[in-house]
Motif scaffolding. Structure first.
Motif, PDB file in Angstrom:
ATOM      1  N   SER A   1      -7.017   8.402  -3.437  1.00 13.54           N
ATOM      2  CA  SER A   1      -7.711   8.160  -4.704  1.00 13.54           C
ATOM      3  C   SER A   1      -8.158   9.495  -5.276  1.00 13.54           C
ATOM      4  O   SER A   1      -8.233  10.509  -4.573  1.00 13.54           O
TER       5      SER A   1
ATOM      6  N   GLU B   1     -11.120  10.314  -6.219  1.00 11.28           N
ATOM      7  CA  GLU B   1     -12.371  10.764  -5.599  1.00 11.28           C
ATOM      8  C   GLU B   1     -12.111  11.365  -4.220  1.00 11.28           C
ATOM      9  O   GLU B   1     -12.780  12.325  -3.805  1.00 11.28           O
TER      10      GLU B   1
ATOM     11  N   THR C   1      -8.514   4.947  -8.329  1.00 16.85           N
ATOM     12  CA  THR C   1      -9.962   5.059  -8.123  1.00 16.85           C
ATOM     13  C   THR C   1     -10.617   3.692  -7.977  1.00 16.85           C
ATOM     14  O   THR C   1     -10.098   2.690  -8.460  1.00 16.85           O
TER      15      THR C   1
END
Length: 621
Positions: free
Chosen positions: A277, A279, A312
């Motif tokens: 992802s 992040e 995400t």
């Protein structure tokens, strides 16, 4: 009351569609059960097929008589051959697909198969008697009998969707999860686990400024996936675009970390290492101030855009704020946010190499239920499970592909022998025989095997035999056509190639890295006329077989050496950190497990054949 079937396939994703098509086309009375007839072959993640190593798998599916290549050719909007600058073992076809047309073409193809029936309902359990699967139970209480059952449940088994601090049951966005099967299988003695995957937001293409992005066009001369002559390359294509995140985007994303299900521990399942992802990227690679974003259209006419690289599960408002700081996305409108999904899987070490479970006879698992990720990995497992379910029902020998025969063989061998603790994805580095397992020769490798079991039809076999004969004819011409040094000195000079010292064949000259087979058109009228008789596929095949002959032979020798050193012992105190050529993942896994032998090391998930070769060379000293 529904009739009794030879094969019931549960789930109509990529694995389920290939499984149902294979079993039915081979002559088994087959039922495909899906929770929603309108989402058959739905591309739940990115609208693309193929890519590095995955393109080889699609070619193998096609060579065996599967449908993924044909459907992709009918529905793609762009084609690219990746890694053209590298050797042919690395060339990998990739297509951008029209999401809606892909699903439509799959459904239409399935509906044309005579032995295939459909049923729309959730399957809540398997009917097991005397250790054998004999049918399925549905949510409405129906019992449908069958001689074999193939589970291809994807991400639906107890699926749980996460967006920020919100979580709710679902198999994918807008669809409910499947319940009951995991609990029953656990009662039967199966071991299960949890995995996670994610998807990025979808956005309105009309709200993007493409002038701020890099255009990524398809190949000037696009290829195709299927070996069938009836399958045609694209005459026009749609472009994708590339943009990048920046420190401001990263700062905004970090404000949502406290609400991230990944960082707060609400997600227990392991995600895909090679498709993290956004992040995860900015957390793991904090030193990087930008990450690449691929802006991919979802089809020919739709305005929906897939934001590849921005997977995400952060809160929606954080996703939108961060996207607005990406060049070209300043005025972006979001259709739906990205999310993470957790789901049940069953470690594939519980399967035999036919994908039949060891605990319950006539029960097969294929796709993400086995811990894999990707449409291509799922499709090829479905194909093999469908073939073997049919063969078992009709009391015939199983169909098994070895590691040196196909990427599909590598994938299944990896899964059943190594298992996987994280979503398994295919790479060229996983195949120790990758120069033999190229995308261009999958039909030569596999069609005859499939034809013998009754899946690949006569037309495919005729085409392969024609390809083999024409390739041999062209190679023979190149090997028997010779020139004296004076005859080609000026021609070689024009190609920046050194003169020959003795009379040499075109095949010998072709082994020079700077020489292409098409260069021979300037050598003589006969060479030009001969090359003009063959299509590009034959010419490419002959060139690869001649140019890389030495490398192929060397690879075969190396595989024999590897077999000889399979049981070489490794000291527990061995320091893997001093081997700089080992991949980071291999070091991590080897230090954790501390294998006793090279053979054991080779079966650890994440330790690639190239890592094993490094160990083999060091220990051999």
């Amino acid at each position: 009351m529904l009739q009794e079937y030879d094969v019931i396939v549960v789930g109509a994703g990529h694995a389920g569609c290939e499984a149902a098509a294979a079993a039915a086309n081979m002559g088994s009375k087959t039922l495909l059960v899906t929770m929603n007839m309108n989402t058959i072959a739905h591309m739940s993640c990115n609208p693309a097929m193929g890519g590095i190593a995955k393109g080889q798998i699609i070619r193998e599916i096609d060579a065996l008589g599967g449908y993924s290549g044909i459907i992709t050719d009918k529905s793609m909007i762009q084609f690219r051959m990746l890694n053209r600058s590298k050797g042919p073992a690395m060339w990998s076809p990739r297509a951008q697909s029209d999401r809606m047309r892909f699903a439509e073409e799959w459904r239409l193809a399935l509906e044309k198969i005579e032995n295939l029936d459909f049923w729309q309902e959730m399957v809540s359990g398997i009917i097991v008697k005397d250790g054998k699967a004999i049918g399925v139970k549905t949510g409405m209480g129906l019992e449908i009998k069958a001689k074999s059952v193939i589970l291809t449940n994807g991400t639906f088994l107890n699926g749980l969707i996460h967006i920020g601090e919100k979580k709710f049951g679902g198999g994918r966005s807008g669809e409910r999860a499947a319940t009951g099967i995991t609990e029953q299988l656990e009662e039967l003695g199966f071991e299960s686990g949890r995995m996670k995957t994610g998807t990025p937001p979808r956005v309105d293409g009309r709200s993007l400024d493409y002038s701020k992005m890099e255009e990524q066009e398809g190949d000037e001369m696009p290829g195709k996936f299927s070996y069938l002559e009836s399958s045609r390359p694209l005459s026009q294509q749609r472009s994708c675009h590339i943009t990048y995140t920046n420190p401001e985007v990263h700062e905004i994303l970090q404000t949502g970390f406290e609400q991230s299900p990944m960082f707060t521990g609400r997600i227990q399942g392991l995600g895909p290492r090679y498709c993290p992802s956004i992040e995860d990227k900015i957390n793991r690679f904090a030193e990087r101030d930008r990450h690449q974003i691929f802006v991919e259209p979802e089809g020919w006419n739709t305005i929906e855009i897939y934001v590849n690289g921005f997977s995400t599960s952060l809160p929606e408002e954080v996703q939108l704020k961060a996207l607005q700081k990406v060049p070209g996305f300043e005025k972006v409108k979001m259709f739906r946010p990205g999310y993470a999904i957790e789901y049940d899987f069953f470690p594939p070490t519980q399967l035999s190499n036919t994908l039949e479970t060891k605990l319950v006879e006539n029960l097969y698992f294929a796709g993400q239920i086995n811990g894999t990720t990707g449409y291509e990995e799922a499709g090829c497992q479905g194909l093999i499970a469908g073939i073997n379910a049919h063969l078992k029902v009709h009391e015939k020998e199983p169909f098994i592909l070895k590691r040196n025969e196909a990427y599909i063989g590598v994938l299944i061998d990896d899964l059943i022998n190594k298992g996987t603790e994280e979503p398994y994805r295919m790479f060229t580095s996983r195949a120790e025989f990758r120069l033999l397992l190229r995308q261009d020769n999958a039909d030569i490798r596999l069609t005859e095997k499939s034809h013998k079991i009754g899946l690949a039809d006569d037309l495919r076999m005729e085409q392969v035999n024609k390809k083999i004969k024409e390739t041999e004819d062209l190679k023979s011409f190149l090997e028997n056509t010779k020139f004296k040094p004076n005859d080609v000195e000026d021609k070689l000079s024009s190609l920046s190639s050194a003169p020959i010292k003795d009379k040499s064949s075109l095949a010998t000259i072709l082994k020079r890295p700077e020489i292409s087979i098409y260069d021979f058109k300037i050598f003589s009228k006969e060479a030009e006329e001969t090359l003009n008789q063959y299509n590009s596929e034959i010419i490419e095949q002959a060139e690869i077989q001649i140019k890389y002959q030495t490398y192929i032979e060397r690879e075969q020798e190396n595989s024999q050496k590897m077999n000889n050193l399979e049981n070489l012992r490794i000291k527990k105190s061995f320091d893997y950190n001093k081997l700089t050529s080992l991949s980071a993942e291999a070091k991590e896994k080897l230090l954790k497990i501390k294998p006793e032998t090279l053979g054991q090391a080779s079966r650890i998930s994440g330790v690639s054949p190239s890592d094993v070769s490094v160990l083999m060379v060091y220990l051999g000293r």
